[in-house]
Design a protein around this motif. Structure first.
Motif, mmCIF file in Angstrom:
data_model
loop_
_atom_site.group_PDB
_atom_site.id
_atom_site.type_symbol
_atom_site.label_atom_id
_atom_site.label_comp_id
_atom_site.label_asym_id
_atom_site.label_seq_id
_atom_site.Cartn_x
_atom_site.Cartn_y
_atom_site.Cartn_z
ATOM 1 N N LEU A 213 -0.956 -7.716 -4.587
ATOM 2 C CA LEU A 213 -2.002 -6.683 -4.691
ATOM 3 C C LEU A 213 -1.366 -5.364 -4.314
ATOM 4 O O LEU A 213 -0.780 -5.259 -3.234
ATOM 5 C CB LEU A 213 -3.097 -6.995 -3.671
ATOM 6 C CG LEU A 213 -4.484 -7.342 -4.187
ATOM 7 C CD1 LEU A 213 -4.388 -8.502 -5.139
ATOM 8 C CD2 LEU A 213 -5.419 -7.653 -3.043
ATOM 9 N N ARG A 214 -1.502 -4.358 -5.153
ATOM 10 C CA ARG A 214 -0.809 -3.096 -4.896
ATOM 11 C C ARG A 214 -1.743 -1.913 -5.168
ATOM 12 O O ARG A 214 -2.614 -2.001 -6.020
ATOM 13 C CB ARG A 214 0.419 -2.984 -5.809
ATOM 14 C CG ARG A 214 1.400 -4.105 -5.558
ATOM 15 C CD ARG A 214 2.543 -4.111 -6.545
ATOM 16 N NE ARG A 214 3.520 -5.100 -6.094
ATOM 17 C CZ ARG A 214 4.829 -4.951 -6.151
ATOM 18 N NH1 ARG A 214 5.350 -3.874 -6.685
ATOM 19 N NH2 ARG A 214 5.631 -5.880 -5.699
ATOM 20 N N ALA B 71 -7.068 -3.632 -0.634
ATOM 21 C CA ALA B 71 -5.735 -4.140 -0.283
ATOM 22 C C ALA B 71 -5.702 -4.532 1.195
ATOM 23 O O ALA B 71 -5.248 -5.633 1.548
ATOM 24 C CB ALA B 71 -4.681 -3.081 -0.581
ATOM 25 N N ALA B 72 -6.206 -3.660 2.062
ATOM 26 C CA ALA B 72 -6.143 -3.931 3.506
ATOM 27 C C ALA B 72 -6.997 -5.144 3.875
ATOM 28 O O ALA B 72 -6.561 -6.026 4.624
ATOM 29 C CB ALA B 72 -6.594 -2.697 4.279
ATOM 30 N N VAL C 177 0.678 -9.007 -10.801
ATOM 31 C CA VAL C 177 0.380 -7.819 -9.992
ATOM 32 C C VAL C 177 -1.003 -7.269 -10.342
ATOM 33 O O VAL C 177 -1.311 -7.034 -11.509
ATOM 34 C CB VAL C 177 1.459 -6.735 -10.182
ATOM 35 C CG1 VAL C 177 1.112 -5.481 -9.385
ATOM 36 C CG2 VAL C 177 2.826 -7.264 -9.747
ATOM 37 N N TYR C 178 -1.828 -7.077 -9.296
ATOM 38 C CA TYR C 178 -3.169 -6.504 -9.444
ATOM 39 C C TYR C 178 -3.179 -5.140 -8.761
ATOM 40 O O TYR C 178 -2.673 -5.007 -7.644
ATOM 41 C CB TYR C 178 -4.218 -7.406 -8.767
ATOM 42 C CG TYR C 178 -4.391 -8.735 -9.453
ATOM 43 C CD1 TYR C 178 -3.444 -9.753 -9.295
ATOM 44 C CD2 TYR C 178 -5.496 -8.979 -10.258
ATOM 45 C CE1 TYR C 178 -3.597 -10.972 -9.941
ATOM 46 C CE2 TYR C 178 -5.662 -10.206 -10.901
ATOM 47 C CZ TYR C 178 -4.704 -11.198 -10.745
ATOM 48 O OH TYR C 178 -4.859 -12.399 -11.380
ATOM 49 N N LEU C 179 -3.766 -4.144 -9.426
ATOM 50 C CA LEU C 179 -3.835 -2.805 -8.850
ATOM 51 C C LEU C 179 -5.228 -2.584 -8.262
ATOM 52 O O LEU C 179 -6.235 -2.724 -8.966
ATOM 53 C CB LEU C 179 -3.563 -1.756 -9.927
ATOM 54 C CG LEU C 179 -2.275 -1.963 -10.732
ATOM 55 C CD1 LEU C 179 -2.163 -0.912 -11.836
ATOM 56 C CD2 LEU C 179 -1.050 -1.921 -9.817
ATOM 57 N N VAL C 180 -5.270 -2.237 -6.990
ATOM 58 C CA VAL C 180 -6.561 -2.123 -6.295
ATOM 59 C C VAL C 180 -6.555 -0.902 -5.375
ATOM 60 O O VAL C 180 -5.530 -0.258 -5.173
ATOM 61 C CB VAL C 180 -6.844 -3.388 -5.436
ATOM 62 C CG1 VAL C 180 -6.939 -4.635 -6.297
ATOM 63 C CG2 VAL C 180 -5.765 -3.561 -4.364
ATOM 64 N N ILE D 124 0.861 -1.191 0.000
ATOM 65 C CA ILE D 124 0.000 0.000 0.000
ATOM 66 C C ILE D 124 0.897 1.241 0.000
ATOM 67 O O ILE D 124 1.785 1.364 0.850
ATOM 68 C CB ILE D 124 -0.922 -0.006 1.234
ATOM 69 C CG1 ILE D 124 -1.802 -1.265 1.201
ATOM 70 C CG2 ILE D 124 -1.781 1.257 1.277
ATOM 71 C CD1 ILE D 124 -2.697 -1.458 2.414
ATOM 72 N N GLY D 125 0.673 2.137 -0.929
ATOM 73 C CA GLY D 125 1.479 3.361 -1.021
ATOM 74 C C GLY D 125 1.560 3.821 -2.451
ATOM 75 O O GLY D 125 0.644 3.562 -3.237
#
Ligand code: MIC
Ligand code: SF4
Length: 650
Positions: free
Chosen positions: A374-375, A400-401, A392-395, A294-295
């Motif tokens: 997951l990023r 993510a959390a 890599v999956y963008l969410v 996360i970031g």
């Protein structure tokens, strides 16, 4: 005549040309930003122009991309950047102060201004009503020298937002919906302008997230109005003076319209290996996840972090999960330390990462073989994470959390036992500019420090009459600048062109650089042949400088993305468009090509003529388009923008 927001800002900065979509214009640049990975080259180029001090209103140099410091190279770059900033009148944001786009939004962005940054996510500033554009380092160096920025006057697409997002649906899902509709190609020279009653329901960091990932569509920039929400954000940052109202006039013209009902959106993900490969989270729920990060400049604001903290509170991440969290700036980090969010993250088992780009650029936190990661960042190009086989999956930060706790992708809308994290209103941000160094008035006294990693920008020769050589590589569609010029572990060589050049196309064809350099040493040119949308992604001009160093004289592709096209011209490489699929199929690696009377052909192309490329291997001749401005044609002939500017200034 009524004006949209984009044309309002452009018209107040217009130096040359007419505001008509497709026309060549140049605009005055108020603010510039650079980051360390593109910055060293930009400042070396600025130095080579020979000015004592920057001439634009505000120039900021950030150190955020490469802070890993394995070996001396990064640290040398940071020293050089700090000293050249002090010498030339540039504000310096030290390593640890945060990611350039996040910090710029917090501390420097100003409504209605123009911002040019040597990073493709510079459009993040559109969240504050700026025309904020990503470009190559050389363009930014010239903007710092007060030279107007040449660009194509964009068409403007209105994205009208209605209603309000449901709990657990976030700004990331808005931009993923935009990406799903517009895709990652075919949007060059376009601005996305956001309007509608839904705009006032979005905070400035949410708007910034949406503008940030417009870069993935390939648009010039994205822009939101500056309204009461903007005013409150700037007041809370202690910068009320940076507020200037901006909205479109009633009846302002647009080239296209896309409407989104915010209340109908649901959580989404960009699936491997493209930000445009969008699916609903409900379609992916239950998939095993190995890593959550996360970031990044897309989703690392204070509100993002607080929401993540609320979801993690009192819970523990899955046993085989690695969760990393990088707050976007020192301001965010200090605020989550103070309000207890950091403790909630730590208690849940998160690894707290530096406030920097880090994982997003594949600098560290590479996932394990075949891992699902997951990023919350903006790019999931194959191999960018540092692990070729990773998925890599963008969410959104919320998804993510939740998934970090469950160990599988969670659809928040299908949960009834978890409370949504709610809004995060902020009356006053914690403002401490202690990690910014403001330049002294007598910068000329400062000694610029250059370690052995700091080279010089390579020289580029003027165009020869006949360009003869070989197709050194043929690639397919959607080749990103990460394919051309890998970052990650190679990032630390950005200031050393001869060494960095040995990694061109490293993950596509590791022998390319050997072939190309051999041709160069025999006095022959190399050509790159590519499919659609060549050069997507980053603004890194190294994807042009290093091929130039290896002797590449032309890229021949079915289409080339905006920033990369400009970078190629800046470094004297012809960006040729292959006109038919059949021509693309005919030209193969190893073919011997000739461009006769090259400078005259370039001039004729300005009148609409095609550039003739003779293929000596199969006896065919291809007519290719050269879509450049008169200024670009001239720089191609003279051997790049630096040669051109030096001759103009002489
Ligand atoms: C990226 O996200 O790819 C980068 C790293 O920020 C690049 C800049 C670079 O390559 O230095 C970008 O987006 O322009
Ligand atoms: Fe940094 Fe990633 Fe943003 Fe690029 S996309 S500026 S690497 S955080």
């Amino acid at each position: 005549m009524p004006l949209n927001m984009t044309y309002k800002v452009l018209s107040s900065h217009l130096v040359e040309g007419r505001l008509e979509a497709g026309a060549a214009i140049s605009i005055r640049i108020d603010q510039t930003l650079t980051q360390d990975a593109t910055g060293t080259m930009a400042y070396l180029q600025f130095e080579s122009i020979g000015l004592d001090r920057v001439r634009n209103e505000l120039a900021v140099s950030y150190v955020d991309h490469n802070t890993v410091q394995v070996g001396f190279e990064n640290a040398d770059d940071h020293r050089y950047l700090q000293s050249v900033a002090a010498a030339k009148g540039i504000v310096f944001s030290r390593a640890g102060n945060g990611i350039c786009h996040q910090v710029h939004l917090e501390r420097f962005g100003e409504c209605g201004k123009t911002l040019l940054g040597s990073d493709s996510h510079t459009p993040t500033g559109g969240g504050l009503g700026m025309v904020a554009i990503g470009a190559g380092g050389l363009d930014v160096a010239l903007a710092m020298a007060g030279v107007p920025f040449p660009m194509v006057c964009p068409r403007v697409v209105e994205i009208r937002l209605h209603g309000r997002l449901r709990p657990f649906v976030s700004a990331k899902d808005v931009i993923l919906a935009v990406l799903e509709h517009f895709g990652v190609k075919g949007n060059v020279n376009t601005v996305f302008e956001y309007n509608g009653d839904g705009v006032s329901t979005l905070s400035v960091p949410e708007r910034a997230t949406i503008c940030n990932m417009g870069a993935e569509c390939g648009v010039t920039c994205s822009i939101f109005p500056s309204d009461d929400v903007t005013r409150s954000f700037l007041e809370a940052q202690g910068r009320a003076e940076a507020f200037h109202g901006l909205c479109a006039d009633e009846g302002a013209p647009y080239d296209d319209l896309f409407e989104i009902d915010l209340s109908s959106l649901e959580p989404m993900a960009a699936c491997p290996h493209s930000p445009g490969n969008v699916k609903r989270i409900s379609q992916l729920a239950g998939m095993k996840v190995d890593q959550v990060l996360i970031g990044s400049c897309t989703n690392s604001s204070y509100a993002d972090m607080v929401k993540v903290g609320r979801i993690l509170e009192g819970r523990r991440i899955a046993a085989d999960m690695s969760l990393g969290i990088a707050p976007g700036s020192r301001q965010v980090l200090m605020m989550i330390t103070r309000d207890g969010t950091l403790e909630k993250m730590e208690m849940a088992g998160a690894r707290i990462l530096e406030s920097a780009c880090g994982f997003c650029i594949g600098n560290h936190q590479s996932p394990s073989t075949d891992a699902v990661s997951l990023r919350t960042n903006n790019r999931n190009f194959e191999g960018r994470s540092g692990t070729a086989s990773a998925q890599v999956y963008l969410v959104s930060p919320e998804v993510a959390a939740l998934s970090a706790i469950a160990g599988v992708i969670v659809d928040p809308l299908a949960q009834d036992d978890i409370e949504a994290p709610g809004d995060v209103p902020v009356d006053s941000f914690l403002c401490d500019d202690g990690m910014l160094s403001f330049p002294p008035e007598d910068g000329f006294r400062v000694r610029i420090i250059r370690g052995p990693n700091i080279g010089q920008p390579p020289k580029c020769d003027p165009m020869t009459d006949t360009i003869r050589g070989e197709v050194a590589i043929k690639v397919g569609d959607k080749i990103t600048t990460d394919h051309i010029m890998p970052a990650g572990a190679r990032l630390k060589y950005r200031s050393n062109i001869p060494l960095y050049s040995t990694f061109v196309f490293e993950n596509v064809d590791p022998d390319f650089h050997v072939r190309s350099a051999a041709l160069r040493d025999e006095g022959r040119a190399s050509f790159i042949v590519a499919g659609w949308s060549y050069g997507q992604g980053s603004s890194r001009e190294h994807a042009a400088i290093c091929p130039m160093y290896l002797g590449v004289k032309a890229v021949m592709a079915l289409s080339i993305e905006r920033i990369h096209q400009a970078n190629l011209c800046n470094f004297g490489i012809m960006p040729l468009t292959i006109v038919t699929q059949e021509d693309y199929d005919e030209i193969c690696q190893g073919h011997e090509l000739v461009i006769d009377d090259a400078p005259s052909q370039v001039r004729r192309a300005l009148e609409g003529g095609l550039v003739e490329v003779r293929d000596l291997t199969n006896g065919r001749t291809y007519g290719m388009r050269l879509d450049v401005t008169a200024q670009q044609a001239d720089m191609l002939i003279r051997g790049g923008r630096l040669n051109q500017i030096r001759e103009e200034m002489a």
